[in-house]
Scaffold this motif. Structure first.
Motif, PDB file in Angstrom:
ATOM      1  N   TYR A  35       9.680 -11.097  11.559  1.00  0.00           N
ATOM      2  CA  TYR A  35       9.163  -9.799  11.998  1.00  0.00           C
ATOM      3  C   TYR A  35       7.651  -9.729  11.762  1.00  0.00           C
ATOM      4  N   PRO A  36       6.890 -10.523  12.488  1.00  0.00           N
ATOM      5  CA  PRO A  36       5.443 -10.596  12.226  1.00  0.00           C
ATOM      6  C   PRO A  36       4.702  -9.294  12.508  1.00  0.00           C
ATOM      7  N   VAL A  37       5.110  -8.541  13.521  1.00  0.00           N
ATOM      8  CA  VAL A  37       4.397  -7.301  13.847  1.00  0.00           C
ATOM      9  C   VAL A  37       4.607  -6.264  12.748  1.00  0.00           C
ATOM     10  N   VAL A  38       5.844  -6.082  12.343  1.00  0.00           N
ATOM     11  CA  VAL A  38       6.133  -5.150  11.244  1.00  0.00           C
ATOM     12  C   VAL A  38       5.395  -5.584   9.983  1.00  0.00           C
ATOM     13  N   SER A  39       5.409  -6.867   9.688  1.00  0.00           N
ATOM     14  CA  SER A  39       4.754  -7.386   8.480  1.00  0.00           C
ATOM     15  C   SER A  39       3.257  -7.111   8.493  1.00  0.00           C
ATOM     16  N   VAL A  40       2.613  -7.329   9.643  1.00  0.00           N
ATOM     17  CA  VAL A  40       1.171  -7.079   9.753  1.00  0.00           C
ATOM     18  C   VAL A  40       0.870  -5.598   9.593  1.00  0.00           C
ATOM     19  N   LEU A  41       1.683  -4.742  10.203  1.00  0.00           N
ATOM     20  CA  LEU A  41       1.464  -3.297  10.091  1.00  0.00           C
ATOM     21  C   LEU A  41       1.601  -2.821   8.647  1.00  0.00           C
ATOM     22  N   ILE A  42       2.614  -3.317   7.947  1.00  0.00           N
ATOM     23  CA  ILE A  42       2.795  -2.944   6.544  1.00  0.00           C
ATOM     24  C   ILE A  42       1.610  -3.429   5.704  1.00  0.00           C
ATOM     25  N   ALA A  43       1.228  -4.684   5.899  1.00  0.00           N
ATOM     26  CA  ALA A  43       0.115  -5.255   5.142  1.00  0.00           C
ATOM     27  C   ALA A  43      -1.185  -4.500   5.420  1.00  0.00           C
ATOM     28  N   LEU A  44      -1.404  -4.138   6.673  1.00  0.00           N
ATOM     29  CA  LEU A  44      -2.628  -3.436   7.055  1.00  0.00           C
ATOM     30  C   LEU A  44      -2.684  -2.049   6.415  1.00  0.00           C
ATOM     31  N   ASN A  45      -1.574  -1.340   6.436  1.00  0.00           N
ATOM     32  CA  ASN A  45      -1.537  -0.018   5.825  1.00  0.00           C
ATOM     33  C   ASN A  45      -1.770  -0.089   4.317  1.00  0.00           C
ATOM     34  N   ILE A  46      -1.156  -1.066   3.664  1.00  0.00           N
ATOM     35  CA  ILE A  46      -1.333  -1.213   2.218  1.00  0.00           C
ATOM     36  C   ILE A  46      -2.774  -1.597   1.883  1.00  0.00           C
ATOM     37  N   PHE A  47      -3.329  -2.525   2.649  1.00  0.00           N
ATOM     38  CA  PHE A  47      -4.711  -2.956   2.415  1.00  0.00           C
ATOM     39  C   PHE A  47      -5.678  -1.787   2.577  1.00  0.00           C
ATOM     40  N   ILE A  48      -5.511  -1.000   3.638  1.00  0.00           N
ATOM     41  CA  ILE A  48      -6.415   0.125   3.882  1.00  0.00           C
ATOM     42  C   ILE A  48      -6.253   1.181   2.794  1.00  0.00           C
ATOM     43  N   TYR A  49      -5.020   1.393   2.344  1.00  0.00           N
ATOM     44  CA  TYR A  49      -4.802   2.364   1.270  1.00  0.00           C
ATOM     45  C   TYR A  49      -5.530   1.936   0.001  1.00  0.00           C
ATOM     46  N   ILE A  50      -5.419   0.671  -0.339  1.00  0.00           N
ATOM     47  CA  ILE A  50      -6.092   0.159  -1.543  1.00  0.00           C
ATOM     48  C   ILE A  50      -7.608   0.220  -1.371  1.00  0.00           C
ATOM     49  N   ALA A  51      -8.094  -0.226  -0.194  1.00  0.00           N
ATOM     50  CA  ALA A  51      -9.536  -0.298   0.048  1.00  0.00           C
ATOM     51  C   ALA A  51     -10.185   1.080   0.037  1.00  0.00           C
ATOM     52  N   THR A  52      -9.487   2.085   0.589  1.00  0.00           N
ATOM     53  CA  THR A  52     -10.070   3.427   0.632  1.00  0.00           C
ATOM     54  C   THR A  52      -9.801   4.225  -0.641  1.00  0.00           C
ATOM     55  N   GLY A  53      -9.016   3.664  -1.541  1.00  0.00           N
ATOM     56  CA  GLY A  53      -8.718   4.356  -2.792  1.00  0.00           C
ATOM     57  C   GLY A  53      -9.491   3.833  -3.980  1.00  0.00           C
ATOM     58  N   LEU A  54     -10.321   2.833  -3.761  1.00  0.00           N
ATOM     59  CA  LEU A  54     -11.132   2.283  -4.853  1.00  0.00           C
ATOM     60  C   LEU A  54     -12.146   3.318  -5.333  1.00  0.00           C
ATOM     61  N   PRO A  55     -12.506   3.268  -6.599  1.00  0.00           N
ATOM     62  CA  PRO A  55     -13.416   4.281  -7.168  1.00  0.00           C
ATOM     63  C   PRO A  55     -14.878   4.041  -6.808  1.00  0.00           C
TER      64      PRO A  55
END
Length: 200
Positions: free
Chosen positions: A15-35
């Motif tokens: 399921y590469p599309v689902v995997s990329v979408l999940i990874a992208l959402n998690i990455f953006i959440y972490i990146a925009t949540g840094l102090p």
């Protein structure tokens, strides 16, 4: 059907599309949540805010799909994508699954822009997630006799999700409902009744 038994590598490969979408959402959440100041800047640059969209910041009709207001918000949406996304990606195919996901999310944001007031602000992948539910609803519509088990599983999930949309606070009701409708309509065009579908 919706029970995931794959290991990590199998899941990504199947399921590469689902995997990329999940990874992208998690990455953006972490990146925009840094102090850091720039991290919050990028977050607020992508939030769906109707007043700013009206002033010409049209990218905000797209970017809210990849932003989340908190950890629980992210986990709920990604868990739904993790559980329900793979089967739809398998049945619809990679390109069609991505089309359902993206168009449901975008049209949910467009509807929120036109139907909510100028101060309305929103983030989250919920519109796209509801689009997945809607697409399954179309599949149920076409295959209700052939696959009664799908009907028994997905219809209660859709009903409960819609009910919870109206009961929980701070929910983008417009986005949820429009995402569901758009996913259903796209699903109707993709899942022709004569198409042979082989479920696991």
């Amino acid at each position: 059907m919706f029970i995931r038994t794959e290991n990590f590598s199998q899941y990504i490969r199947l399921y590469p599309v689902v995997s990329v979408l999940i990874a992208l959402n998690i990455f953006i959440y972490i990146a925009t949540g840094l102090p850091f100041t720039f991290s919050r800047y990028w977050y607020y640059l992508g939030v769906g805010q109707n007043g700013l969209i009206s002033s010409g910041e049209w990218w905000r009709l797209f970017t809210p799909m990849f932003l989340h207001a908190g950890l629980m918000h992210l986990l709920f949406n990604m868990f739904s994508l993790f559980v329900f996304g793979p089967e739809l990606e398998r049945v619809a195919g990679k390109a069609r699954f991505l089309t359902i996901y993206m168009l449901s999310g975008i049209f949910a944001n467009i509807a929120a822009f036109f139907l909510a007031d100028a101060d309305f602000t929103h983030v989250g992948a919920s519109g796209a997630i509801f689009g997945i539910f809607g697409a399954f609803g179309a599949l149920v519509y076409y295959t209700k006799k052939a696959f009664p088990q799908l009907r028994q599983i997905i219809l209660p999930i859709i009903v409960i999700s819609v009910i919870m949309t109206f009961l929980q606070p701070n929910i983008n009701v417009i986005g949820h409902i429009v995402g569901l409708i758009v996913g259903f309509l796209i699903g109707l065009s993709y899942f022709h009744p004569k198409r042979i579908i082989s479920w696991r």
